[in-house]
Design a protein around this motif. Sequence first.
Motif, mmCIF file in Angstrom:
data_model
loop_
_atom_site.group_PDB
_atom_site.id
_atom_site.type_symbol
_atom_site.label_atom_id
_atom_site.label_comp_id
_atom_site.label_asym_id
_atom_site.label_seq_id
_atom_site.Cartn_x
_atom_site.Cartn_y
_atom_site.Cartn_z
ATOM 1 N N LEU A 58 51.400 48.456 62.870
ATOM 2 C CA LEU A 58 50.712 48.558 61.587
ATOM 3 C C LEU A 58 50.345 49.988 61.223
ATOM 4 O O LEU A 58 50.036 50.287 60.087
ATOM 5 C CB LEU A 58 49.462 47.671 61.593
ATOM 6 N N ASP A 59 50.408 50.925 62.194
ATOM 7 C CA ASP A 59 50.060 52.306 61.845
ATOM 8 C C ASP A 59 51.275 53.235 61.787
ATOM 9 O O ASP A 59 51.140 54.423 61.560
ATOM 10 C CB ASP A 59 49.004 52.861 62.823
ATOM 11 N N LYS A 74 55.626 45.093 55.408
ATOM 12 C CA LYS A 74 54.609 46.124 55.234
ATOM 13 C C LYS A 74 55.215 47.495 55.474
ATOM 14 O O LYS A 74 54.938 48.450 54.753
ATOM 15 C CB LYS A 74 53.459 45.920 56.208
ATOM 16 N N ASP A 123 49.315 48.912 51.987
ATOM 17 C CA ASP A 123 48.202 49.200 52.895
ATOM 18 C C ASP A 123 46.950 48.462 52.471
ATOM 19 O O ASP A 123 46.220 47.904 53.295
ATOM 20 C CB ASP A 123 47.923 50.699 52.927
ATOM 21 N N ASP A 124 46.711 48.469 51.155
ATOM 22 C CA ASP A 124 45.521 47.821 50.608
ATOM 23 C C ASP A 124 45.525 46.335 50.937
ATOM 24 O O ASP A 124 44.508 45.758 51.327
ATOM 25 C CB ASP A 124 45.502 48.047 49.093
ATOM 26 N N TYR A 159 46.905 44.798 53.427
ATOM 27 C CA TYR A 159 46.629 44.520 54.832
ATOM 28 C C TYR A 159 45.183 44.827 55.201
ATOM 29 O O TYR A 159 44.605 44.203 56.071
ATOM 30 C CB TYR A 159 47.600 45.303 55.727
ATOM 31 N N LYS A 160 44.603 45.830 54.533
ATOM 32 C CA LYS A 160 43.214 46.165 54.843
ATOM 33 C C LYS A 160 42.248 45.243 54.134
ATOM 34 O O LYS A 160 41.205 44.886 54.669
ATOM 35 C CB LYS A 160 42.944 47.616 54.437
ATOM 36 N N ASN A 161 42.581 44.893 52.895
ATOM 37 C CA ASN A 161 41.669 44.125 52.048
ATOM 38 C C ASN A 161 42.275 42.829 51.554
ATOM 39 O O ASN A 161 42.333 42.615 50.353
ATOM 40 C CB ASN A 161 41.334 44.942 50.787
ATOM 41 N N LYS A 189 44.930 35.822 53.655
ATOM 42 C CA LYS A 189 44.221 36.005 54.930
ATOM 43 C C LYS A 189 44.829 35.147 56.019
ATOM 44 O O LYS A 189 45.037 35.608 57.141
ATOM 45 C CB LYS A 189 42.743 35.632 54.755
ATOM 46 N N HIS A 210 44.963 45.915 42.472
ATOM 47 C CA HIS A 210 44.892 44.819 43.433
ATOM 48 C C HIS A 210 44.578 43.537 42.668
ATOM 49 O O HIS A 210 43.482 43.380 42.152
ATOM 50 C CB HIS A 210 43.799 45.116 44.468
ATOM 51 N N TYR A 236 35.343 43.225 47.553
ATOM 52 C CA TYR A 236 36.274 44.347 47.540
ATOM 53 C C TYR A 236 35.524 45.673 47.620
ATOM 54 O O TYR A 236 35.899 46.547 48.387
ATOM 55 C CB TYR A 236 37.127 44.309 46.270
ATOM 56 N N VAL A 267 34.053 46.598 51.078
ATOM 57 C CA VAL A 267 34.922 46.987 52.197
ATOM 58 C C VAL A 267 35.071 48.512 52.263
ATOM 59 O O VAL A 267 35.229 49.137 51.233
ATOM 60 C CB VAL A 267 36.317 46.325 52.063
#
Lengths: 353, 311
Positions: free
Chosen positions: A262-263, B217, B238-239, B241-243, B250, B292, B308, B311
């Motif tokens: 993932l990085d 991804k 990236d967004d 996967y992070k958020n 999820k 998003h 959102y 985070v």
Amino acid sequence: MEKLLQVNNLSVSFDTYGGEVQAVRGVNFDVHKGETLAIVGESGSGKSVTTKALMRLIPQPPGRIKEGEILFEGKDLAKLSEKQMEKIRGKDISMIFQDPMTSLNPTMKIGNQIMEGLIKHQKMSRSQAKKRAVELMELVGLPDAANRVDQYPHQFSGGQRQRVVVAIALACNPKLLIADEPTTALDVTIQAQILELMKDIQKKTDSSIIFITHDLGVVANVADRVAVMYAGKIVEIGTVDEIFYNPKHPYTWGLLGSMPSLDSADEDLYAIPGTPPDLIAPPKGDAFAARNDYAMKIDFEQQPPMFKVSDTHYAATWLLHEHAPDVEPPASIQRRMQGFAQEAELNTKGDRS
Amino acid sequence: MSREKLVEIKNLKQHFKTGRHSVVKAVDGLTFDIYKGETFGLVGESGCGKSTTGRTIIRLYDATEGEVNFNGVNVHDKKNKADLKQFNREMQMIFQDPYASLNPRMKVEDIIAEGLDIHGLAKTKEARKKRVHDLLETVGLNKEHANRYPHEFSGGQRQRIGIARALAVDPSFIIADEPISALDVSIQAQVVNLLKKLQRENDLTYLFIAHDLSMVKYISDRIGVMYFGKLVELADADDLYKNPMHPYTKSLLSAIPLPDPDYERNRVREEYDPSQHDTSEEPEFCEVGPDHWVLCTTKEFEHYKKEYVSV
């Protein structure tokens, strides 16, 4: 730990018009009681043939077990007759196949397929067996088991069918379960459910599992130990942490590096060049040499032996020889190794204090 | 940043009649844009309609409703032959199964040059041959391969031939429908690296359809998550996967096993229960953060928005 299965120098060949295909070329490994051993490798690396040989499911001819021993609780399975093998298959060792649609009989009710083994091996009556079949269906999480036991495979979804296959495999409480890519045909969410189910059942029954897959994510999830196969040989074997955080064989580096983490956003993936060798005429020396960026002259001449890295970790690469030069693994592998080295350091410090 | 829209998909619907009274709504009201030069990833489980979406965009299916605007022109409008031909040059497709998508009776040279012949892009026999050889080299094969048949190649090599065929007519937009799922792990990386290289060199735009979320991804700039014919979430890779906001996203993300034992030991899977949504209100696609988008009701929207920011 107690050894349940010991495979010594197993070789399997297929006689074809093109010549002898040496699918498995001298494989050694053990399976301990209650553990999960994952065998990973590309298609054609011999992982499925190895496990089919354990079950004596290699069609003869064209296939044959050329040499080697398969010691299961001390008995050599390679020497048993088909009659004797039938008593073990499905009872002590059972198998889960990749595609639940082709491994179930479409014209037979689910219940009857689960009951088959119970009646044959455990000498149950039909009514006893049916009761047990319903229990098994509940165990693997199929809802409304009492009614669905009389349904046919096409009335189940893919994930449910795989649960049925798991139920059949578990029917006689096998000591060893061989799962050949059990989740490859399934969606990720269903895959997660089946993996959780298998781990759950293993905890309850203390059986051993041999898990064949090419998905390293799945391996990291289920395995206690990992064997990496290439061109019919095991090139590296160790605990799951050793293989993922301290890999030694360049092929293992390639496999791990070819999966994005993932990085690893912008750098190119580390791809293994070329394709696997033809096993009709396996190359001299290390079979991986031609695709190996780190290959040395000796790799093309002599097959490397298994070098010991730790008590549980072995790898067949000349890079581990004492005269071998130090090489730098790819960047993504170095990142993996960092954590492992730090942890090892912490552990030794912990021991001293 | 000013971004130029290359493909604009507006309320796209693709319904299949399966009986006199039953209709499968494979794609049910899809709206999104694909910008020039980006890779747009489309993910979801089997049966969610992601492949149908790709096939409808390239006009392999006629849309039931909605528009697909390519460079501002709706591709589903009836056009004359010449326009269609021009359009076909701009948009190409790479298929999932490299064993089924190459004609076993044609030589590699003819497979790759088929597009050249149709569009009259090679004036002479020599030029045709030269172009095929160049294309083979671009995708990492060599010119000796031109005279062989598909069965003489491995899966990864066949997928390279499929890519060469798509590139032959100089497209600007390529739809890749699960181009790597039929390949071995080590070969997947080769093909993904090749696709990335070609994108840099030829200024290509990709629609990348897949179910392998870690690869998506890696290759995508933006990702759309599909569930039952609808987009439930759309965001920067990236967004997303992070958020992840939508409960389905999820659950999907929490189900992917990663090649990292420590991570795996701590991974907690979330299950998606569609009944948790308030069904009295028709959910809409709303922007909860910069670029998003999530499919949600007004109440959920407020909730997501707070989440959102936090985070």
